[in-house]
Structures are given as C-alpha cells and as structure tokens.
Motif scaffolding. Structure first.
Motif, PDB file in Angstrom:
ATOM      1  N   SER A 113      -7.442 -11.502  -0.105  1.00 55.64           N
ATOM      2  CA  SER A 113      -7.134 -12.612   0.121  1.00 55.64           C
ATOM      3  C   SER A 113      -7.447 -13.611  -0.060  1.00 55.64           C
ATOM      4  O   SER A 113      -8.339 -14.268  -0.357  1.00 55.64           O
ATOM      5  N   LEU A 114      -6.510 -14.783  -0.457  1.00 54.82           N
ATOM      6  CA  LEU A 114      -6.276 -16.054  -1.302  1.00 54.82           C
ATOM      7  C   LEU A 114      -6.068 -16.670   0.056  1.00 54.82           C
ATOM      8  O   LEU A 114      -5.627 -17.252   1.076  1.00 54.82           O
ATOM      9  N   GLU A 115      -7.274 -18.782  -0.017  1.00 56.26           N
ATOM     10  CA  GLU A 115      -7.019 -19.258   0.259  1.00 56.26           C
ATOM     11  C   GLU A 115      -7.105 -20.701  -0.507  1.00 56.26           C
ATOM     12  O   GLU A 115      -8.071 -21.270  -1.656  1.00 56.26           O
ATOM     13  N   THR A 116      -6.218 -22.065  -0.602  1.00 58.31           N
ATOM     14  CA  THR A 116      -6.990 -23.039  -1.166  1.00 58.31           C
ATOM     15  C   THR A 116      -8.080 -23.880  -0.744  1.00 58.31           C
ATOM     16  O   THR A 116      -7.659 -24.052   0.349  1.00 58.31           O
ATOM     17  N   VAL A 117      -8.938 -24.346  -2.009  1.00 62.31           N
ATOM     18  CA  VAL A 117     -10.483 -24.825  -1.222  1.00 62.31           C
ATOM     19  C   VAL A 117      -9.538 -26.103  -1.956  1.00 62.31           C
ATOM     20  O   VAL A 117      -9.619 -27.173  -0.551  1.00 62.31           O
ATOM     21  N   SER A 118      -8.928 -26.570  -2.801  1.00 57.49           N
ATOM     22  CA  SER A 118      -8.573 -27.818  -2.799  1.00 57.49           C
ATOM     23  C   SER A 118      -7.655 -27.974  -4.283  1.00 57.49           C
ATOM     24  O   SER A 118      -8.399 -26.861  -5.303  1.00 57.49           O
ATOM     25  N   GLY A 119      -7.274 -28.415  -4.511  1.00 57.81           N
ATOM     26  CA  GLY A 119      -6.073 -28.857  -5.949  1.00 57.81           C
ATOM     27  C   GLY A 119      -6.431 -30.247  -6.581  1.00 57.81           C
ATOM     28  O   GLY A 119      -5.613 -31.390  -5.690  1.00 57.81           O
ATOM     29  N   GLY A 120      -7.041 -30.406  -7.742  1.00 59.82           N
ATOM     30  CA  GLY A 120      -7.408 -31.782  -7.743  1.00 59.82           C
ATOM     31  C   GLY A 120      -6.233 -31.855  -8.689  1.00 59.82           C
ATOM     32  O   GLY A 120      -5.250 -31.395  -8.547  1.00 59.82           O
ATOM     33  N   ILE A 121      -6.470 -33.322  -9.522  1.00 59.58           N
ATOM     34  CA  ILE A 121      -5.373 -33.593  -9.749  1.00 59.58           C
ATOM     35  C   ILE A 121      -5.523 -32.837 -11.316  1.00 59.58           C
ATOM     36  O   ILE A 121      -4.250 -33.346 -12.684  1.00 59.58           O
ATOM     37  N   THR A 122      -5.669 -31.581 -11.634  1.00 62.76           N
ATOM     38  CA  THR A 122      -6.334 -31.219 -12.882  1.00 62.76           C
ATOM     39  C   THR A 122      -6.305 -29.493 -12.907  1.00 62.76           C
ATOM     40  O   THR A 122      -5.455 -28.496 -13.334  1.00 62.76           O
ATOM     41  N   ASN A 123      -7.141 -28.737 -11.653  1.00 59.47           N
ATOM     42  CA  ASN A 123      -6.834 -27.554 -11.165  1.00 59.47           C
ATOM     43  C   ASN A 123      -7.039 -26.876  -9.901  1.00 59.47           C
ATOM     44  O   ASN A 123      -7.005 -28.508  -8.855  1.00 59.47           O
ATOM     45  N   LEU A 124      -6.920 -25.747  -9.525  1.00 56.57           N
ATOM     46  CA  LEU A 124      -6.631 -25.723  -8.659  1.00 56.57           C
ATOM     47  C   LEU A 124      -8.457 -24.740  -7.964  1.00 56.57           C
ATOM     48  O   LEU A 124      -7.727 -23.658  -9.179  1.00 56.57           O
ATOM     49  N   VAL A 138     -16.493 -12.706  -1.419  1.00 56.25           N
ATOM     50  CA  VAL A 138     -15.990 -13.875  -1.823  1.00 56.25           C
ATOM     51  C   VAL A 138     -16.718 -14.445  -2.942  1.00 56.25           C
ATOM     52  O   VAL A 138     -17.645 -14.659  -2.887  1.00 56.25           O
ATOM     53  N   ILE A 139     -15.403 -14.981  -3.461  1.00 61.88           N
ATOM     54  CA  ILE A 139     -15.618 -15.757  -5.353  1.00 61.88           C
ATOM     55  C   ILE A 139     -14.932 -16.993  -5.156  1.00 61.88           C
ATOM     56  O   ILE A 139     -13.847 -17.058  -4.137  1.00 61.88           O
ATOM     57  N   THR A 140     -14.931 -17.853  -6.206  1.00 60.84           N
ATOM     58  CA  THR A 140     -13.951 -18.725  -6.578  1.00 60.84           C
ATOM     59  C   THR A 140     -12.936 -18.396  -7.489  1.00 60.84           C
ATOM     60  O   THR A 140     -13.597 -18.163  -8.784  1.00 60.84           O
ATOM     61  N   VAL A 141     -11.773 -18.411  -7.806  1.00 63.64           N
ATOM     62  CA  VAL A 141     -11.254 -19.184  -8.561  1.00 63.64           C
ATOM     63  C   VAL A 141     -10.752 -20.195  -8.877  1.00 63.64           C
ATOM     64  O   VAL A 141     -10.249 -20.727  -8.053  1.00 63.64           O
ATOM     65  N   ARG A 142     -10.703 -20.715 -10.467  1.00 58.85           N
ATOM     66  CA  ARG A 142     -10.104 -21.719 -10.525  1.00 58.85           C
ATOM     67  C   ARG A 142      -9.361 -21.736 -12.251  1.00 58.85           C
ATOM     68  O   ARG A 142      -9.545 -21.284 -13.341  1.00 58.85           O
ATOM     69  N   LEU A 143      -8.439 -22.472 -11.761  1.00 62.78           N
ATOM     70  CA  LEU A 143      -7.035 -22.208 -12.950  1.00 62.78           C
ATOM     71  C   LEU A 143      -6.884 -23.897 -12.875  1.00 62.78           C
ATOM     72  O   LEU A 143      -6.778 -24.408 -12.489  1.00 62.78           O
ATOM     73  N   PHE A 144      -6.948 -23.493 -14.744  1.00 61.86           N
ATOM     74  CA  PHE A 144      -7.109 -24.781 -15.227  1.00 61.86           C
ATOM     75  C   PHE A 144      -5.383 -25.279 -15.367  1.00 61.86           C
ATOM     76  O   PHE A 144      -4.768 -24.453 -15.050  1.00 61.86           O
ATOM     77  N   ASN A 172      -6.356 -18.636 -18.678  1.00 61.91           N
ATOM     78  CA  ASN A 172      -6.265 -19.941 -18.101  1.00 61.91           C
ATOM     79  C   ASN A 172      -7.039 -20.392 -16.912  1.00 61.91           C
ATOM     80  O   ASN A 172      -6.585 -20.776 -16.003  1.00 61.91           O
ATOM     81  N   GLY A 173      -8.304 -19.573 -16.548  1.00 66.18           N
ATOM     82  CA  GLY A 173      -9.696 -20.331 -15.818  1.00 66.18           C
ATOM     83  C   GLY A 173     -10.775 -19.347 -15.938  1.00 66.18           C
ATOM     84  O   GLY A 173     -11.081 -18.793 -16.602  1.00 66.18           O
ATOM     85  N   MET A 174     -11.577 -19.260 -14.788  1.00 67.66           N
ATOM     86  CA  MET A 174     -12.991 -18.968 -14.295  1.00 67.66           C
ATOM     87  C   MET A 174     -13.148 -18.876 -13.399  1.00 67.66           C
ATOM     88  O   MET A 174     -12.597 -19.121 -11.936  1.00 67.66           O
ATOM     89  N   VAL A 175     -14.115 -17.448 -12.776  1.00 67.72           N
ATOM     90  CA  VAL A 175     -13.838 -16.881 -12.100  1.00 67.72           C
ATOM     91  C   VAL A 175     -15.762 -17.519 -11.448  1.00 67.72           C
ATOM     92  O   VAL A 175     -16.333 -16.594 -12.970  1.00 67.72           O
ATOM     93  N   GLN A 176     -15.833 -17.993 -10.055  1.00 71.33           N
ATOM     94  CA  GLN A 176     -17.625 -17.856  -9.990  1.00 71.33           C
ATOM     95  C   GLN A 176     -17.565 -18.514  -8.863  1.00 71.33           C
ATOM     96  O   GLN A 176     -16.705 -18.125  -8.038  1.00 71.33           O
ATOM     97  N   SER A 177     -19.556 -18.156  -8.863  1.00 71.46           N
ATOM     98  CA  SER A 177     -19.942 -17.761  -7.126  1.00 71.46           C
ATOM     99  C   SER A 177     -19.065 -18.850  -6.234  1.00 71.46           C
ATOM    100  O   SER A 177     -18.776 -19.475  -6.512  1.00 71.46           O
ATOM    101  N   PHE A 178     -18.908 -18.178  -4.954  1.00 71.11           N
ATOM    102  CA  PHE A 178     -18.423 -18.969  -4.157  1.00 71.11           C
ATOM    103  C   PHE A 178     -19.879 -19.845  -3.272  1.00 71.11           C
ATOM    104  O   PHE A 178     -20.344 -19.943  -2.901  1.00 71.11           O
ATOM    105  N   ILE A 179     -18.765 -21.701  -3.226  1.00 66.35           N
ATOM    106  CA  ILE A 179     -20.178 -22.120  -2.693  1.00 66.35           C
ATOM    107  C   ILE A 179     -18.971 -22.558  -1.436  1.00 66.35           C
ATOM    108  O   ILE A 179     -18.252 -22.972  -0.783  1.00 66.35           O
ATOM    109  N   ASP A 180     -20.478 -22.259  -0.210  1.00 70.66           N
ATOM    110  CA  ASP A 180     -20.718 -22.935   0.719  1.00 70.66           C
ATOM    111  C   ASP A 180     -20.475 -24.710   1.657  1.00 70.66           C
ATOM    112  O   ASP A 180     -20.972 -24.142   1.851  1.00 70.66           O
TER     113      ASP A 180
END
Length: 351
Positions: free
Chosen positions: A42-53, A68-74, A109-117
């Motif tokens: 399951s997915l939820e948006t943490v933040s959409g910067g003006i360059t990344n999702l 739980v992980i974080t996916v950053r899409l460039f 076009n992205g990276m998978v990182q540990s989730f920061i609570d």
C-alpha cells in the motif's frame, strides 16, 4: 552491494496506478518480496517536493507483520540540475554517519530507502530557537563527514554549468520566451565574476555540504525530539558559508518572503551552536563576526545559484510551478541585498 533494477516508474501517474509499478520494482529488488501480490503493497504520498515524489510504502509480509520503506521517484529531467552519480556515491558515507535514510536499493529513476518516522518541517519551524540550535549542531556534524573523491569545492563549476544551460535556452511558449529575453545574462555573468572575486578573499572552509537545506529536507520526530537531515541530491564539497547562507534564505520558503530572513540575533544563535556545539556560549565575538560576513556574502551566491536553476527548471520540469517567477524573486532579492553585503565584506577586509 546495493540491489539495483533498470525499471522506471512514471511519476506523473495517480497513486492507484503507481501501486502495481512500485510493487514490481520492490519484487525486482528484494528477493524476500518476490512472491508477494500487488494487494500486499500500500502507498501514500509523504511529500512532493518541486523536484521529487516521496512515497511511503507498506508491505504486508505475513499476517501480523508489515515492513515500511520510502520510495523516492526522481522528477523527470532532474539530471539537468542534479549530479546523480555524486549523490549515490555520497549516500553510504552520510548514512554511516547517521544522516538521512539508509539506502536499500536503486532503480531506473528512483531509490528505495528506510522509512523515517517523522514530519517534514515548515519554514516557520526553522526559526524556533530550539530547533535552529539543533539544526546548527547537526549541520556542523554533517560538515565533518568525509566523502571519498575530489575535495574541490563545486560551487563555481555548478554555477557555470547552470549558466551555460540557462543562457542558451529557448521556450516554445511565447510568454516564457518574452520573460527569458528580458533577462540580461551578460549582467548575471558580471555579477558571478564579482562574487567569485569577493568570496575568494574569505578563507572559507571547504566541507561536504548539503547545498539544499530547506525545510522540506529537515524532518523531526516530535516525540523523540529527533532531527533528520535528508535528501542529498545537491550535496558536494563546497564552502561552509554557502551552505549556511543558503539555509538562511530558505527561512523565506518558496514564496520568497525575505522579511523572514533571520536577523543578526537569530543568526548569531545559529553560529554559536554551529561553531561550538558543546559549549555555544564560548564563541568569541571575532569568530561570530567572521562567520556572519562569510555567510551573508555567500548568501548572495545562493540567490544566483537557484535563480539560474529556476530558468532551467522552467524549461525541463513538468511540475506546475512558476519557475520564471521564482527566478525573478531570487534575482531581485540578490540585487536588493548586494550593496549592503558587499560593503560589509569590504569593511571586514579593511580591518
């Protein structure tokens, strides 16, 4: 070695359509999830910067356990302004020193990182004296991380690349082209030269710098009062004063309300905690003055850096943001502050 995949994910897709594609990337990268179904993700948006999702991905591994992980899409076309190779090279060292999330995998076009609570800060959070002191101490520690490779400051190389791209663009949109033609790149080139000469007179320490320390790249876990610096895509060896001056500009937020730029007292609180994290009251007036002048001269460079960046983004970014308007706000603030900052620096050097 970090798992990698060539898959890419279209970051303009709505969340429900992103899910099967993100699940596919995760199955590709991590053996332990290879047999999981799309419905286990399951997915939820943490933040959409003006360059990344930034996405929070929860994975149901068994009946009672969820990872739980974080996916950053460039953002698309960010390679025009970001040196990805430099970022990926630095992350393991920054991560080992306790900064940012742990890098778990990379894909097209992205990276998978540990989730920061934690929650993302707002510009007004950064003014809180308690948080400002904490950010300063963290930044001092960040600046002491050793990243292998060239230790040459990248500021003027990066600005020169931005200048080369921005000054040769053409827009299809007539309105944007008209705005572009009103920009004097000859004038900006002269400003860059003057700043280069002036800043070279400081013996500014070269450190591994974040270069984009805005509120969106700071996270706080309120319960634990734990601060995180994240997102190192603009990171490089650079001048200390640039990193701090750029951070101060970000008190103004994307709206560029420069009335919020920190006053002298607020800056000195930051400097004391940066220069002597263990004993902030034991910083001499001469050290404070030196860092104040250095920071507020490099602050001018930050305005030109992001002004030129914005012109490129106006051309290549699909994100709905008025980048040319942002250029104008940054360049106008540069011009408004220039005389006073130059004269403070001249007075300082004449002592």
């Amino acid at each position: 070695s970090i798992p990698s995949s060539d898959r890419t994910v279209d970051h303009s897709l709505p969340l429900p359509d992103l899910k099967p594609r993100i699940a596919e990337v995760c199955r590709d990268l991590f053996n332990k999830w290879r047999n999981l179904d799309d419905s286990d993700f399951s997915l939820e948006t943490v933040s959409g910067g003006i360059t990344n999702l930034l996405l929070k991905v929860s994975i149901r591994e068994k009946q009672d356990s969820t990872a739980v992980i974080t996916v950053r899409l460039f953002g698309p076309n960010t390679e025009y302004v970001v040196n990805r190779e430099r970022e990926l090279q630095a992350i393991p060292y920054l991560s080992a020193a306790g900064f940012g999330a742990v890098l778990l995998g990379v894909f097209g076009n992205g990276m998978v990182q540990s989730f920061i609570d934690a929650r993302t800060l707002t510009p007004s959070d950064m003014r809180s004296p308690k948080l400002a002191a904490q950010i300063a101490k963290h930044l001092r520690r960040f600046h002491s991380v050793q990243v292998p490779g060239s230790k040459e400051p990248q500021l003027w190389n990066d600005i020169s690349k931005f200048f080369g791209r921005a000054s040769t663009l053409k827009f299809d949109d007539a309105e944007k082209q008209k705005t572009l033609e009103s920009i004097s790149f000859t004038e900006i080139d002269q400003e860059i030269d003057q700043l280069k000469q002036l800043t070279s007179r400081f013996d500014a320490p070269v450190v591994y710098a974040h270069n984009d320390l805005l509120s969106g790249n700071l996270m706080l876990n309120d319960d634990e009062e734990k601060l995180y610096l994240i997102d190192f895509e603009y990171g490089s060896y650079n001048y200390r004063g640039f990193d701090i001056g750029n951070h101060f500009c970000e008190y103004a937020g994307y709206e560029c309300d420069y009335g919020l730029y920190p006053n002298e007292d607020e800056q000195y609180l930051f400097f004391r905690n940066y220069l002597n994290p263990d004993n902030p009251t034991q910083v001499s007036d001469s050290e404070l003055e030196a860092l104040h002048v250095e920071t507020n001269t490099f602050m001018l460079v930050a305005h030109l850096y992001w002004a030129l960046w914005a012109v490129i983004q106006a051309k290549v970014s699909p994100i709905d943001f008025d980048y040319l308007g942002y250029f104008i706000l940054r360049y106008n603030e540069y011009k408004r502050r220039k005389a006073q900052c130059f004269s403070s620096a001249q007075v300082y050097f004449s002592k």
